[in-house]
Write an enzyme that holds these catalytic residues in place. Sequence first.
Site, PDB file in Angstrom:
ATOM      1  N   LEU A   1     -94.630  69.431  12.390  1.00 35.86           N
ATOM      2  CA  LEU A   1     -95.365  69.412  11.117  1.00 35.86           C
ATOM      3  C   LEU A   1     -94.535  68.787  10.003  1.00 35.86           C
ATOM      4  CD1 LEU A   1     -96.122  73.067  11.743  1.00 35.86           C
ATOM      5  CD2 LEU A   1     -98.026  71.674  11.003  1.00 35.86           C
TER       6      LEU A   1
ATOM      7  N   GLU B   1    -105.627  60.414   6.649  1.00 38.08           N
ATOM      8  CA  GLU B   1    -105.395  59.251   5.787  1.00 38.08           C
ATOM      9  C   GLU B   1    -105.116  57.989   6.601  1.00 38.08           C
ATOM     10  OE1 GLU B   1    -103.557  60.189   2.185  1.00 38.08           O
ATOM     11  OE2 GLU B   1    -102.690  58.209   1.935  1.00 38.08           O
TER      12      GLU B   1
ATOM     13  N   TYR C   1     -97.401  56.098   3.483  1.00 34.31           N
ATOM     14  CA  TYR C   1     -97.549  57.329   4.278  1.00 34.31           C
ATOM     15  C   TYR C   1     -98.469  57.080   5.474  1.00 34.31           C
ATOM     16  CZ  TYR C   1     -99.533  62.112   5.063  1.00 34.31           C
ATOM     17  OH  TYR C   1     -99.993  63.299   5.576  1.00 34.31           O
TER      18      TYR C   1
ATOM     19  N   ASN D   1    -107.937  67.341   4.788  1.00 28.51           N
ATOM     20  CA  ASN D   1    -107.832  68.210   3.607  1.00 28.51           C
ATOM     21  C   ASN D   1    -108.001  69.695   3.924  1.00 28.51           C
ATOM     22  OD1 ASN D   1    -108.595  65.351   2.559  1.00 28.51           O
ATOM     23  ND2 ASN D   1    -107.728  66.401   0.800  1.00 28.51           N
TER      24      ASN D   1
ATOM     25  N   TYR E   1    -100.141  59.026 -11.401  1.00 25.37           N
ATOM     26  CA  TYR E   1     -99.283  58.851 -10.218  1.00 25.37           C
ATOM     27  C   TYR E   1     -98.273  57.718 -10.356  1.00 25.37           C
ATOM     28  CZ  TYR E   1    -102.465  61.770  -7.361  1.00 25.37           C
ATOM     29  OH  TYR E   1    -103.217  62.789  -6.823  1.00 25.37           O
TER      30      TYR E   1
ATOM     31  N   TYR F   1    -100.382  53.296  -6.900  1.00 26.08           N
ATOM     32  CA  TYR F   1    -101.313  54.284  -6.342  1.00 26.08           C
ATOM     33  C   TYR F   1    -102.599  53.582  -5.933  1.00 26.08           C
ATOM     34  CZ  TYR F   1    -104.222  58.460  -5.826  1.00 26.08           C
ATOM     35  OH  TYR F   1    -105.057  59.435  -5.342  1.00 26.08           O
TER      36      TYR F   1
ATOM     37  N   ASP G   1    -106.438  54.783  -3.400  1.00 28.85           N
ATOM     38  CA  ASP G   1    -107.057  56.015  -2.922  1.00 28.85           C
ATOM     39  C   ASP G   1    -107.980  55.766  -1.734  1.00 28.85           C
ATOM     40  OD1 ASP G   1    -107.523  58.713  -2.882  1.00 28.85           O
ATOM     41  OD2 ASP G   1    -108.455  58.827  -4.854  1.00 28.85           O
TER      42      ASP G   1
HETATM   43  P1  NAD Z   1     -95.971  71.119   3.850  1.00 29.17           P
HETATM   44  O1  NAD Z   1     -95.232  70.190   2.963  1.00 29.17           O
HETATM   45  O2  NAD Z   1     -96.397  72.417   3.276  1.00 29.17           O
HETATM   46  O3  NAD Z   1     -95.126  71.395   5.166  1.00 29.17           O
HETATM   47  C1  NAD Z   1     -94.204  70.481   5.719  1.00 29.17           C
HETATM   48  C2  NAD Z   1     -92.939  71.249   6.049  1.00 29.17           C
HETATM   49  O4  NAD Z   1     -92.026  70.366   6.698  1.00 29.17           O
HETATM   50  C3  NAD Z   1     -92.231  71.781   4.772  1.00 29.17           C
HETATM   51  O5  NAD Z   1     -91.993  73.177   4.861  1.00 29.17           O
HETATM   52  C4  NAD Z   1     -90.923  70.996   4.746  1.00 29.17           C
HETATM   53  O6  NAD Z   1     -89.830  71.749   4.234  1.00 29.17           O
HETATM   54  C5  NAD Z   1     -90.741  70.659   6.232  1.00 29.17           C
HETATM   55  N1  NAD Z   1     -89.869  69.495   6.403  1.00 29.17           N
HETATM   56  C6  NAD Z   1     -90.036  68.269   5.841  1.00 29.17           C
HETATM   57  N2  NAD Z   1     -89.016  67.469   6.182  1.00 29.17           N
HETATM   58  C7  NAD Z   1     -88.196  68.221   6.964  1.00 29.17           C
HETATM   59  C8  NAD Z   1     -86.971  67.946   7.616  1.00 29.17           C
HETATM   60  N3  NAD Z   1     -86.373  66.751   7.502  1.00 29.17           N
HETATM   61  N4  NAD Z   1     -86.396  68.922   8.356  1.00 29.17           N
HETATM   62  C9  NAD Z   1     -86.984  70.140   8.464  1.00 29.17           C
HETATM   63  N5  NAD Z   1     -88.143  70.453   7.863  1.00 29.17           N
HETATM   64  C10 NAD Z   1     -88.745  69.502   7.128  1.00 29.17           C
HETATM   65  O7  NAD Z   1     -97.243  70.318   4.394  1.00 29.17           O
HETATM   66  P2  NAD Z   1     -98.489  70.829   5.262  1.00 29.17           P
HETATM   67  O8  NAD Z   1     -99.696  70.714   4.426  1.00 29.17           O
HETATM   68  O9  NAD Z   1     -98.173  72.111   5.924  1.00 29.17           O
HETATM   69  O10 NAD Z   1     -98.577  69.651   6.331  1.00 29.17           O
HETATM   70  C11 NAD Z   1     -98.007  69.743   7.628  1.00 29.17           C
HETATM   71  C12 NAD Z   1     -98.281  68.450   8.385  1.00 29.17           C
HETATM   72  O11 NAD Z   1     -99.683  68.179   8.406  1.00 29.17           O
HETATM   73  C13 NAD Z   1     -97.625  67.211   7.765  1.00 29.17           C
HETATM   74  O12 NAD Z   1     -97.161  66.383   8.815  1.00 29.17           O
HETATM   75  C14 NAD Z   1     -98.748  66.517   7.023  1.00 29.17           C
HETATM   76  O13 NAD Z   1     -98.551  65.125   6.943  1.00 29.17           O
HETATM   77  C15 NAD Z   1     -99.940  66.877   7.892  1.00 29.17           C
HETATM   78  N6  NAD Z   1    -101.184  66.869   7.089  1.00 29.17           N
HETATM   79  C16 NAD Z   1    -101.597  67.949   6.361  1.00 29.17           C
HETATM   80  C17 NAD Z   1    -102.778  67.889   5.638  1.00 29.17           C
HETATM   81  C18 NAD Z   1    -103.335  69.069   4.909  1.00 29.17           C
HETATM   82  O14 NAD Z   1    -104.526  69.053   4.635  1.00 29.17           O
HETATM   83  N7  NAD Z   1    -102.581  70.093   4.559  1.00 29.17           N
HETATM   84  C19 NAD Z   1    -103.537  66.714   5.617  1.00 29.17           C
HETATM   85  C20 NAD Z   1    -103.082  65.614   6.333  1.00 29.17           C
HETATM   86  C21 NAD Z   1    -101.911  65.703   7.087  1.00 29.17           C
HETATM   87  N1  UDP Z   2    -106.644  64.331  -7.866  1.00 25.31           N
HETATM   88  C1  UDP Z   2    -107.169  64.502  -9.159  1.00 25.31           C
HETATM   89  N2  UDP Z   2    -106.514  65.334 -10.039  1.00 25.31           N
HETATM   90  C2  UDP Z   2    -105.384  66.008  -9.708  1.00 25.31           C
HETATM   91  C3  UDP Z   2    -104.855  65.835  -8.387  1.00 25.31           C
HETATM   92  C4  UDP Z   2    -105.522  64.985  -7.500  1.00 25.31           C
HETATM   93  O1  UDP Z   2    -108.204  63.904  -9.517  1.00 25.31           O
HETATM   94  O2  UDP Z   2    -104.864  66.758 -10.559  1.00 25.31           O
HETATM   95  C5  UDP Z   2    -107.388  63.484  -6.885  1.00 25.31           C
HETATM   96  C6  UDP Z   2    -106.590  62.389  -6.173  1.00 25.31           C
HETATM   97  O3  UDP Z   2    -106.541  61.215  -6.937  1.00 25.31           O
HETATM   98  C7  UDP Z   2    -107.392  62.224  -4.888  1.00 25.31           C
HETATM   99  C8  UDP Z   2    -107.924  63.623  -4.604  1.00 25.31           C
HETATM  100  O4  UDP Z   2    -107.812  64.339  -5.842  1.00 25.31           O
HETATM  101  O5  UDP Z   2    -108.490  61.372  -5.126  1.00 25.31           O
HETATM  102  C9  UDP Z   2    -107.206  64.397  -3.508  1.00 25.31           C
HETATM  103  O6  UDP Z   2    -105.819  64.370  -3.772  1.00 25.31           O
HETATM  104  P1  UDP Z   2    -104.747  65.172  -2.913  1.00 25.31           P
HETATM  105  O7  UDP Z   2    -103.462  65.089  -3.664  1.00 25.31           O
HETATM  106  O8  UDP Z   2    -105.190  66.530  -2.567  1.00 25.31           O
HETATM  107  O9  UDP Z   2    -104.537  64.359  -1.551  1.00 25.31           O
HETATM  108  P2  UDP Z   2    -105.360  63.295  -0.675  1.00 25.31           P
HETATM  109  O10 UDP Z   2    -106.666  63.910  -0.302  1.00 25.31           O
HETATM  110  O11 UDP Z   2    -105.549  62.060  -1.518  1.00 25.31           O
HETATM  111  O12 UDP Z   2    -104.475  63.072   0.475  1.00 25.31           O
END
Ligand code: NAD
Ligand code: UDP
Length: 398
Positions: free
Chosen positions: A104, A149, A193, A222, A339, A343, A345
Amino acid sequence: MASGRVDLDGRPIKAITICMIGAGGFIGSHLCEKLMAETPHTVLAVDVYNDKIQHLLEPSTLPWTGRIHFHRINIKHDSRLEGLIKMADLVSSSLLKFLSTINLAAICTPADYNTRPLDTIYSNFIDAIPVVKYCSENNKRLIHFSTCEIYGKTIGSFLPKDHPLRQDPAFYVLKEDASPCIFGPIEKQRWSYACAKQLIERLIYAEGAENGLEFTIVRPFNWIGPRMDFIPGIDGPSEGVPRVLACFSNNLLRGEPLKLVDGGQSQRTFVYIKDAIEAVLLMIENPARANGHIFNVGNPNNEVTVKQLAEMMTEVYRKVSGKPALEVPTIDVSSKEFYGEGYDDSDKRIPDMTIINKQLGWNPKTSLWDLLESTLTYQHRTYADAIKQAIAKPMASS
Ligand code: NAD
Ligand code: UDP
């Protein structure tokens, strides 16, 4: 708790050891909670932080004592990661059947993609390479977290605004095995990213094809809920910009208008973290159905524009906090102002659910209103007093 549990094909589920990298984050913390409460599995939790899983690590009288071990490791430069996987291999051949690695770890906040593109690319691609390599070399199954994304912009977004084909799902529904990945130009560093995530997906896929790596790739759409990111100035940097749920929560807690980037016209589908974690558990416990697959995990029924999300969060927060909404609840800001340069979107994100439905029979359950209600109740309970104190402090000192 563990006895009598069977997989989707009726076979008993055996206890496994999971090396979970990024276990201290938002998703990791919920996954650890689920694994401790409902399964017999053991977690080797790797992260640089553990605040979000502290409640699972102490005290030593918890029913899962001995099943979760925290390793403070930065996977960027720590040879212990390989040692951990190798050590777990020994464990795997005696008591436990096999070890899965769940990765993760990542920088995944859009505010970083264009302002810290190098860290973003390293974190999402370069740093993940050794994880893939160790799994491949040691015959470990890998569940890797990618992102929705990766699809970038929809095909429909390139059509004129009133073009009838924009209404055709073929032009916007995102399918794992059919949709193209459409990113903007290199100078729009937002896409660093998505591009890094795409390359690591391709590497994992190639390791599967050429070297037999057993993998599952997850594309979260999301996922939101309690413990997502941080509240600036309370449990994260004052100048930090978390993802939208935490940005809007922060505004609501402080009684400030919610900022709509470029008018909040982008569309998103939001899924409740607890629903999404059910999907991950199915992947963990049904390797034969999950291996070799890429899964969208989202809730196509919960689509809103960011503006609609702001309006709904304002209404839900009024209900859970008892505080009246502001007369002007939102303001528009430009993406450059919010941002910085570079940036861009994603316009719309609707996940196709065919593959996850067919393989794992998973469906999300929670409506947007319900998930916001439980999440904002948590945010209010957790942060309202701290915010009140933070706001009062500068006034007291002046
Ligand atoms: P998060 O930032 O809360 O969790 C990521 C964790 O990874 C953090 O605790 C961070 O400390 C750890 N980490 C980062 N770099 C590290 C390193 N070098 N060594 C050890 N630990 C490290 O994010 P999340 O929302 O829990 O997302 C987890 C994964 O899911 C990510 O790969 C993210 O790209 C993917 N993701 C999440 C969402 C979502 O909706 N939350 C959406 C798209 C993708
Ligand atoms: N966004 C916004 N106001 C904020 C934060 C985010 O309008 O204070 C918008 C951002 O531009 C994007 C969407 O909300 O269009 C979702 O942003 P998020 O950071 O959650 O991540 P994304 O879905 O783009 O990965």
